[in-house]
Scaffold this active site. Structure first.
Site, short mmCIF file in Angstrom:
data_model
loop_
_atom_site.label_atom_id
_atom_site.label_comp_id
_atom_site.label_asym_id
_atom_site.label_seq_id
_atom_site.Cartn_x
_atom_site.Cartn_y
_atom_site.Cartn_z
CG HIS B 63 -1.89 -1.12 1.25
ND1 HIS B 63 -3.22 -0.93 0.96
CD2 HIS B 63 -1.75 -2.43 1.50
CE1 HIS B 63 -3.86 -2.09 1.05
NE2 HIS B 63 -2.98 -3.02 1.37
CG LEU B 64 2.82 2.13 -3.28
CD1 LEU B 64 3.30 2.46 -4.69
CD2 LEU B 64 3.98 1.61 -2.43
NE ARG B 65 -1.13 3.32 4.18
CZ ARG B 65 -1.98 2.38 4.54
NH1 ARG B 65 -3.06 2.13 3.81
NH2 ARG B 65 -1.77 1.66 5.63
CG ASP B 305 -0.51 -7.01 3.67
OD1 ASP B 305 -0.91 -6.11 2.91
OD2 ASP B 305 -1.25 -7.56 4.51
CG HIS B 309 -1.04 2.79 9.60
ND1 HIS B 309 -2.19 3.27 8.99
CD2 HIS B 309 -1.16 1.44 9.60
CE1 HIS B 309 -2.96 2.24 8.65
NE2 HIS B 309 -2.35 1.12 9.00
#
Lengths: 336, 423
Positions: B63-65, B305, B309
């Site tokens: 997840h690269l955001r 994965d 955050h």
């Protein structure tokens, strides 16, 4: 990998005295007994005309309740006042707070007011541990119920009530009845009863209200009241939330009452001198028959009285544990 | 530009190669292994003595955001983290904001990744519009815009009819469908449903939350003859079902996140939110079973994965924290623990991080075969290092492995023959 120390060690100072009270799990029999002995002395004091003592004089206690509560909040307030503390009650509805951030922010704001103790109730399991890990050193945290995890003062007031009625725990068989799955009370009772040496602990509930592998906590599991209550000395009823009917856990209140409600008929399955307890507030005709709740074998009102004494005991013990820790650290840094 | 990587232990499972030899790169492409090509004069030489030289890692889930959550991470930052972790190809999830269900968003991600120039970013497209589980996404257009596969992430497709149509449509264009199998209602909790969740009073997620959905997907894959992959499985039972399906001839594969091979639900003891991941850390029996499945070729790849955050996302009571571990920089070092613990031989492990995931995607990557792009990871298998919040390149420092001494550290990462990371 990650062989952490016991996470419940956070409750104790370097001398092994209580400095927070978050869970009954992992506390020694000596410490639980000390809480009961201290509380015992406060019970007698409550009967006197002058009920105050100065153990928390000049201290500020904040009751930080993120879940609605009348009984627990008022007994904590009364306990703090009887110890001469200044008390601030904050009812904060979780629905209006966004996740996490607000809890930390609320905490930081209250800390800026130089509070000495937080009494916390929160809908999330682990909230009291989280707060204890975040507060300034020497601020005590008392768990007034976190999610499904723990409600240690409730469990200890139950223990005090049992000890005052039955004398000791060893020879007794206990049955905890009802919504075990969602109950922080049941979990704290189980840990306390095991540590205090109860002969046998049973849980009785339909499978929808039993958490997975609850037997690993050292209890016997029953789904039938007749079998589960046989030879039992103490019956500990749990509160059943109305929303359990709408979340496909139970068909109806009446079916639950028929199968698991505490009635005169079912009480006869237990020992003739068995007593009945309930953390309140009670749902008459759902969990318990009025004749039993108000009858001679009910200890429900004793529980309330003892609740004030137990809360006074853990508040004064935790505050004193924090003071001792502060002195230890000061003398340690002076020695350097 | 000619580069020679000299004296390293070259491990390339795509060629069943494991020997100490030189490697030659010419104009961004692998030119030769062992003996230099005729007339090869290196412009630079990388001394890899005592180090392992392997294909750049292929990470099937990160997840690269970006776009949408750049306070947690950005394509530039996460690309740097990937390069530092030896990852030269990664698959980015479509759960951005906006969601990757239009070619424009897919293009944007690739443009930003190219500008960063640290790793190859292959976006995954949404399987349904808005990931709502109702209408098919424009899969063909998305694939034409660079989407490597299609997933609905963990968002539910409640209608089995819609799910079957998705598979049929993907099969029409021979597109890969990726499932992160999870029954939304059964997965309402925050950790594995077992003795630890019971003791801590945390709402449990039973195995059935995953296995029920794996079973439903497998039946529909069989029905539609689609090509599908199961990402980040967490239960031994899921691995066995997928393995049986492969034996029946279904075109399915699976990967697992490295933390599921190392941790278990008992780590949550103490409410440490760094252990809050979805799917949840399962039992030690599951972990043992998944390690077996890896060895028995029931699981083709190990992924990070990666879910960075901001600090506040993890600072709350356990259930209220956001799930996920930031893992690009630690993927290799953590995976090497499986070699240390005698689960896999080093070449077998490298295969699960390079060639096999590349095969899942059907791309020319994860190989050092002459002619392939020179995407290369060089690491020192004996080096010790300690990941820390202060040194991480990712936007997120949320990992239970922060502060823990790890073994095996990337020293050089080459992307198409260009050094994109060097320690």
């Amino acid at each position: 990998m990650f062989e952490h120390n016991d996470p419940n060690r956070i409750q104790l100072n370097s001398n092994g005295q209580l400095r927070h009270f978050l869970t009954t799990e992992g506390l020694s029999r000596e410490l639980l007994t000390e809480i009961l002995d201290t509380a015992d002395s406060f019970v007698d004091m409550g009967a006197k005309q002058i009920k105050k003592m100065p153990l928390l004089r000049g201290r500020t206690v904040v009751n930080l309740f993120f879940e609605a509560s009348t009984r627990t909040l008022s007994t904590f307030e009364l306990a703090a006042k009887r110890l001469s503390a200044d008390v601030l009650n904050l009812n904060i509805s979780t629905s209006s707070t966004s996740k996490g951030e607000t809890l930390k922010d609320t905490l930081m704001t209250l800390e800026a007011m130089h509070s000495d103790m937080f009494v916390v109730r929160h809908a999330d399991s682990g909230a009291a541990h989280f707060i204890a890990s975040q507060v300034t050193p020497h601020v005590a945290v008392i768990n007034a119920g976190d999610g499904r995890h723990a409600h240690p003062t409730q469990a200890m007031l139950d223990m005090l009530t049992i000890r005052r009625h039955k004398g000791s725990f060893e020879p007794l068989k206990f049955a905890i009845v009802g919504d075990i799955l969602h109950s922080r009370v049941a979990r704290s009772q189980i840990h306390a009863l095991r540590t205090l040496g109860a002969c046998e602990i049973r849980v009785i509930a339909p499978k929808t209200l039993l958490p997975r592998h609850i037997e690993a906590m050292g209890v016997k599991v029953f789904t039938d009241m007749r079998q589960g209550l046989k030879d039992v000395d103490v019956i500990m009823m749990l509160r059943l939330q109305k929303e359990r009917m709408t979340s496909a856990l139970l068909p109806s209140e009446s079916e639950f009452y028929k199968l698991y409600g505490m009635t005169t008929e079912k009480l006869a399955y237990a020992r003739p001198d068995a007593v009945v307890m309930h953390p309140g507030p009670i749902n008459r005709g759902v969990e318990i028959e009025s004749a039993i709740a108000d009858g001679p074998r009910s200890l429900i009102l004793d529980q309330v009285t003892n609740g004030i004494a137990v809360r006074m005991a853990v508040m004064s013990m935790a505050m004193s544990g924090q003071m001792v820790e502060k002195q230890l650290q000061q003398s340690a840094s002076a020695a350097h | 530009m000619n580069i020679k990587i000299a004296g390293g232990r070259v491990i390339d499972p795509s060629q069943s190669l494991d020997k100490i030899c030189d490697l030659y790169i010419s104009n961004g492409v692998i030119a030769a292994l062992g003996d230099a090509p005729a007339g090869f004069v290196p412009d630079s030489t990388l001394d890899a003595t005592g180090q392992v030289v392997c294909p750049g890692l292929v990470d099937l889930c990160a997840h690269l955001r970006e776009p949408g959550a750049t306070h947690k991470g950005s394509i530039a930052q996460e690309s740097q983290a990937a390069a530092a972790g030896g990852i030269t190809t990664l698959v980015a999830m479509p759960t951005t904001s906006p969601i990757v269900d239009t070619p424009a968003v897919a293009q944007l991600i690739q443009d930003k990744a190219r500008a960063a120039g640290k790793t190859r970013v292959l976006p995954m497209g949404a399987l349904t519009q808005g990931l709502a589980g109702e209408q098919l996404s424009p899969m063909h257009a998305l694939a034409s815009s660079g989407c490597i596969a299609f997933t609905n992430s963990r968002r539910p497709i409640r209608s089995s009819l819609v799910l079957m149509r998705c598979l049929e449509y993907a099969a029409t264009h021979d597109l890969l469908v990726v499932f992160q199998a999870q029954d939304a209602e059964l997965a309402g909790g925050c950790m594995h449903d077992d003795t630890t969740s019971t003791r801590l009073g945390l709402a449990g997620i039973p195995e059935a939350a995953e296995t029920v959905e794996v079973a439903r997907c497998l039946m529909l894959i069989e029905q539609t003859d689609a090509r599908a992959h199961f990402g980040q499985i967490s239960c031994e039972r899921s691995a066995r079902m997928i393995m049986e399906a492969r034996e029946r001839g279904l075109k399915v594969s699976a990967d697992i996140a490295v933390h599921h091979l190392l941790l278990s639900d008992s780590n949550v003891n103490g409410f440490d939110s760094n252990f809050h991941v979805i799917p949840p850390l399962r039992s030690q029996l599951d972990r043992a079973g998944l390690r077996q499945a890896l060895l028995a070729d029931g699981i083709q790849a190990i992924c990070s994965d990666h879910q960075p955050h901001d600090p506040i996302a993890k600072q709350a009571p356990f259930a209220a924290t956001e799930p996920g571990i930031a893992g690009l920089e630690t993927l290799l070092s953590l995976s090497l623990m499986l070699v240390e613990q005698d689960v896999l031989e080093l070449p077998q492990l490298i295969a699960k991080l390079t060639w096999e995931p590349a095969q899942v995607l059907g791309i020319q990557a994860g190989t050092l075969a002459p002619g392939a792009p020179a995407d290369i990871c060089v690491f020192d298998p004996a080096a010790h290092w300690t990941p820390s919040a202060a040194t991480t390149r990712s936007g997120g420092a949320n990992s239970p492995f922060m502060g823990m001494e790890l073994r095996g550290q990337v020293t050089h990462t080459l992307l198409g023959g260009t050094t994109v990371f060097q320690r």
